[in-house]
Motif scaffolding. Structure first.
Motif, PDB file in Angstrom:
ATOM      1  N   CYS A  79       0.884  -1.423  -0.298  1.00 27.54           N
ATOM      2  CA  CYS A  79      -0.034   0.341  -0.073  1.00 27.54           C
ATOM      3  C   CYS A  79       0.731   0.832  -0.291  1.00 27.54           C
ATOM      4  O   CYS A  79       1.975   1.182   0.471  1.00 27.54           O
ATOM      5  N   ASP A  80       0.683   2.561  -0.802  1.00 30.27           N
ATOM      6  CA  ASP A  80       0.844   3.799  -0.848  1.00 30.27           C
ATOM      7  C   ASP A  80       0.768   3.782   0.871  1.00 30.27           C
ATOM      8  O   ASP A  80      -0.486   4.454   2.000  1.00 30.27           O
ATOM      9  N   CYS A  81       2.143   4.174   1.233  1.00 34.31           N
ATOM     10  CA  CYS A  81       2.352   4.743   2.989  1.00 34.31           C
ATOM     11  C   CYS A  81       3.390   5.806   3.096  1.00 34.31           C
ATOM     12  O   CYS A  81       3.686   6.235   4.264  1.00 34.31           O
ATOM     13  N   SER A  82       3.082   6.943   2.133  1.00 35.80           N
ATOM     14  CA  SER A  82       3.547   8.502   2.673  1.00 35.80           C
ATOM     15  C   SER A  82       2.974   8.601   2.986  1.00 35.80           C
ATOM     16  O   SER A  82       2.038   8.457   2.955  1.00 35.80           O
ATOM     17  N   ALA A  83       3.334   9.797   4.303  1.00 41.14           N
ATOM     18  CA  ALA A  83       3.070  10.522   4.550  1.00 41.14           C
ATOM     19  C   ALA A  83       1.718  11.299   4.375  1.00 41.14           C
ATOM     20  O   ALA A  83       0.729  11.248   5.644  1.00 41.14           O
ATOM     21  N   GLU A  84       2.007  12.281   3.587  1.00 38.15           N
ATOM     22  CA  GLU A  84       0.738  12.506   2.728  1.00 38.15           C
ATOM     23  C   GLU A  84       0.416  12.079   1.673  1.00 38.15           C
ATOM     24  O   GLU A  84       0.774  10.812   1.401  1.00 38.15           O
ATOM     25  N   SER A  85      -0.864  12.155   0.928  1.00 39.04           N
ATOM     26  CA  SER A  85      -1.550  11.585  -0.043  1.00 39.04           C
ATOM     27  C   SER A  85      -0.127  11.696  -1.336  1.00 39.04           C
ATOM     28  O   SER A  85       0.551  12.840  -1.167  1.00 39.04           O
ATOM     29  N   PRO A  86      -0.137  11.075  -2.208  1.00 34.14           N
ATOM     30  CA  PRO A  86       1.382  10.800  -3.245  1.00 34.14           C
ATOM     31  C   PRO A  86       1.181  12.293  -4.402  1.00 34.14           C
ATOM     32  O   PRO A  86       0.695  12.718  -5.040  1.00 34.14           O
ATOM     33  N   LYS A  87       2.779  13.191  -3.892  1.00 38.57           N
ATOM     34  CA  LYS A  87       2.408  14.387  -4.839  1.00 38.57           C
ATOM     35  C   LYS A  87       2.126  13.624  -6.326  1.00 38.57           C
ATOM     36  O   LYS A  87       1.533  14.771  -6.907  1.00 38.57           O
ATOM     37  N   GLY A  88       2.628  12.827  -6.346  1.00 38.90           N
ATOM     38  CA  GLY A  88       2.303  12.920  -8.603  1.00 38.90           C
ATOM     39  C   GLY A  88       1.560  12.236  -9.013  1.00 38.90           C
ATOM     40  O   GLY A  88       0.985  12.214 -10.120  1.00 38.90           O
ATOM     41  N   ARG A  89       0.348  12.357  -7.177  1.00 40.02           N
ATOM     42  CA  ARG A  89      -0.514  12.026  -8.561  1.00 40.02           C
ATOM     43  C   ARG A  89      -2.312  12.656  -7.748  1.00 40.02           C
ATOM     44  O   ARG A  89      -3.036  12.749  -7.291  1.00 40.02           O
ATOM     45  N   ARG A  90      -2.144  14.262  -7.153  1.00 34.45           N
ATOM     46  CA  ARG A  90      -2.706  15.201  -6.851  1.00 34.45           C
ATOM     47  C   ARG A  90      -3.230  15.738  -7.519  1.00 34.45           C
ATOM     48  O   ARG A  90      -2.869  16.073  -8.829  1.00 34.45           O
ATOM     49  N   SER A  91      -4.108  16.656  -7.541  1.00 32.63           N
ATOM     50  CA  SER A  91      -5.060  16.952  -8.742  1.00 32.63           C
ATOM     51  C   SER A  91      -5.670  16.683  -9.508  1.00 32.63           C
ATOM     52  O   SER A  91      -5.717  16.776 -10.931  1.00 32.63           O
ATOM     53  N   VAL A  92      -6.193  15.880  -9.349  1.00 30.92           N
ATOM     54  CA  VAL A  92      -7.272  14.625 -10.094  1.00 30.92           C
ATOM     55  C   VAL A  92      -8.297  14.688  -9.219  1.00 30.92           C
ATOM     56  O   VAL A  92      -8.756  14.479  -8.127  1.00 30.92           O
ATOM     57  N   CYS A  93      -9.599  14.648 -10.444  1.00 33.72           N
ATOM     58  CA  CYS A  93     -10.834  14.227 -10.142  1.00 33.72           C
ATOM     59  C   CYS A  93     -11.108  13.277  -9.563  1.00 33.72           C
ATOM     60  O   CYS A  93      -9.549  12.508  -9.811  1.00 33.72           O
ATOM     61  N   TYR A  94     -12.206  12.321  -9.486  1.00 30.45           N
ATOM     62  CA  TYR A  94     -11.936  11.351  -9.182  1.00 30.45           C
ATOM     63  C   TYR A  94     -12.004  10.185 -10.527  1.00 30.45           C
ATOM     64  O   TYR A  94     -11.751   8.948  -9.670  1.00 30.45           O
ATOM     65  N   ASP A  95     -12.715  10.066 -11.709  1.00 22.65           N
ATOM     66  CA  ASP A  95     -13.067   9.110 -12.230  1.00 22.65           C
ATOM     67  C   ASP A  95     -12.727  10.070 -13.805  1.00 22.65           C
ATOM     68  O   ASP A  95     -12.992  11.312 -13.759  1.00 22.65           O
ATOM     69  N   ARG A  96     -13.140   9.032 -14.530  1.00 26.60           N
ATOM     70  CA  ARG A  96     -13.320   9.745 -16.013  1.00 26.60           C
ATOM     71  C   ARG A  96     -14.603  10.936 -16.438  1.00 26.60           C
ATOM     72  O   ARG A  96     -14.546  11.916 -16.570  1.00 26.60           O
ATOM     73  N   GLU A  97     -15.492  10.328 -16.285  1.00 28.41           N
ATOM     74  CA  GLU A  97     -17.151  10.496 -16.440  1.00 28.41           C
ATOM     75  C   GLU A  97     -16.695  12.175 -15.499  1.00 28.41           C
ATOM     76  O   GLU A  97     -17.560  13.554 -15.888  1.00 28.41           O
ATOM     77  N   GLY A  98     -16.319  12.575 -14.245  1.00 28.56           N
ATOM     78  CA  GLY A  98     -16.269  13.438 -13.458  1.00 28.56           C
ATOM     79  C   GLY A  98     -15.213  14.522 -14.642  1.00 28.56           C
ATOM     80  O   GLY A  98     -15.292  15.769 -14.039  1.00 28.56           O
ATOM     81  N   GLN A  99     -14.438  14.107 -14.918  1.00 28.08           N
ATOM     82  CA  GLN A  99     -13.036  15.438 -14.755  1.00 28.08           C
ATOM     83  C   GLN A  99     -13.900  15.526 -16.586  1.00 28.08           C
ATOM     84  O   GLN A  99     -13.172  16.021 -16.880  1.00 28.08           O
ATOM     85  N   GLU A 100     -14.600  14.136 -17.398  1.00 27.92           N
ATOM     86  CA  GLU A 100     -15.119  15.374 -18.596  1.00 27.92           C
ATOM     87  C   GLU A 100     -16.268  16.439 -18.352  1.00 27.92           C
ATOM     88  O   GLU A 100     -16.243  16.745 -19.336  1.00 27.92           O
ATOM     89  N   SER A 101     -16.579  15.995 -17.375  1.00 34.67           N
ATOM     90  CA  SER A 101     -18.050  16.475 -17.022  1.00 34.67           C
ATOM     91  C   SER A 101     -17.340  18.842 -16.975  1.00 34.67           C
ATOM     92  O   SER A 101     -18.346  19.162 -16.424  1.00 34.67           O
TER      93      SER A 101
END
Length: 189
Positions: A79-101
């Motif tokens: 599992c990802d165990c970085s203290a904070e949410s992984p930096k290279g995966r931030r600023s993303v919508c939940y899913d493609r439908e959300g992103q495209e909306s």
């Protein structure tokens, strides 16, 4: 949507990643009491596509580590165990439908597609809470978690964080994204 990866790391990168994972494993024995690195490494060497996924988790700032062993399946769970949410995966919508909306300011990616591309599963709320039993994670950030279909159908998505020594689950529109929100992933080997 599960993606099967046939990708393998070049030998040098694989060796370097195994060393990184071993050092992290040995430094954080409380996450996996009673497990032996040699057995974990043997599983990884027998499943090079899983090593590739761990490399992607590492590249995006997840700091993957073993958090459990499933006796029934014989799989180690990373599992990802970085203290904070992984930096290279931030600023993303939940899913493609959300992103495209999104009408404007669309992010480049979304959590579910990124997880599939890496070859990992996004954590459920239950898995997120179990991870929090092993340490303090997301004290300043938050992470999307797998959202039940009935909530997603209504346009929402769930995320969690840890504040005031407690784990909280919240909701947002699936199209939302924030610089302090990413997702944590799980990989079974």
């Amino acid at each position: 949507m599960a993606v099967t990866h046939k990708q393998e790391l070049p030998e040098e990168q694989g060796t370097a990643l195994l060393k990184t994972l071993r050092v992290r494993f040995e430094k954080n024995m409380s996450r996996h009491n009673g497990l032996e690195w040699a057995k974990v490494q043997a599983k990884l060497e027998a499943n090079p596509e899983k090593l590739w996924s761990l490399s992607e988790m590492e590249k995006t700032g997840g700091e993957p580590d073993v958090i459990a062993y499933d006796e029934e399946t014989g799989e180690y769970i990373f599992c990802d165990c970085s203290a904070e949410s992984p930096k290279g995966r931030r600023s993303v919508c939940y899913d493609r439908e959300g992103q495209e909306s999104r009408k404007e300011h669309k992010p480049e990616n979304n959590a579910l597609d990124m997880a599939a591309a890496i070859g990992i599963e996004i954590l459920t709320e239950e898995q997120y809470r179990e991870l929090q039993e092993l340490g303090v994670f997301d004290a300043k950030t938050s992470s999307w978690v797998k959202t039940p279909a009935e909530i997603r159908k209504l346009g929402g998505a769930l995320f969690c964080d840890r504040r005031y020594s407690k784990v909280f689950v919240y909701h947002n529109g699936a199209q939302s994204y924030y610089s302090a929100r990413a997702f944590r992933g799980l990989l079974k080997v």
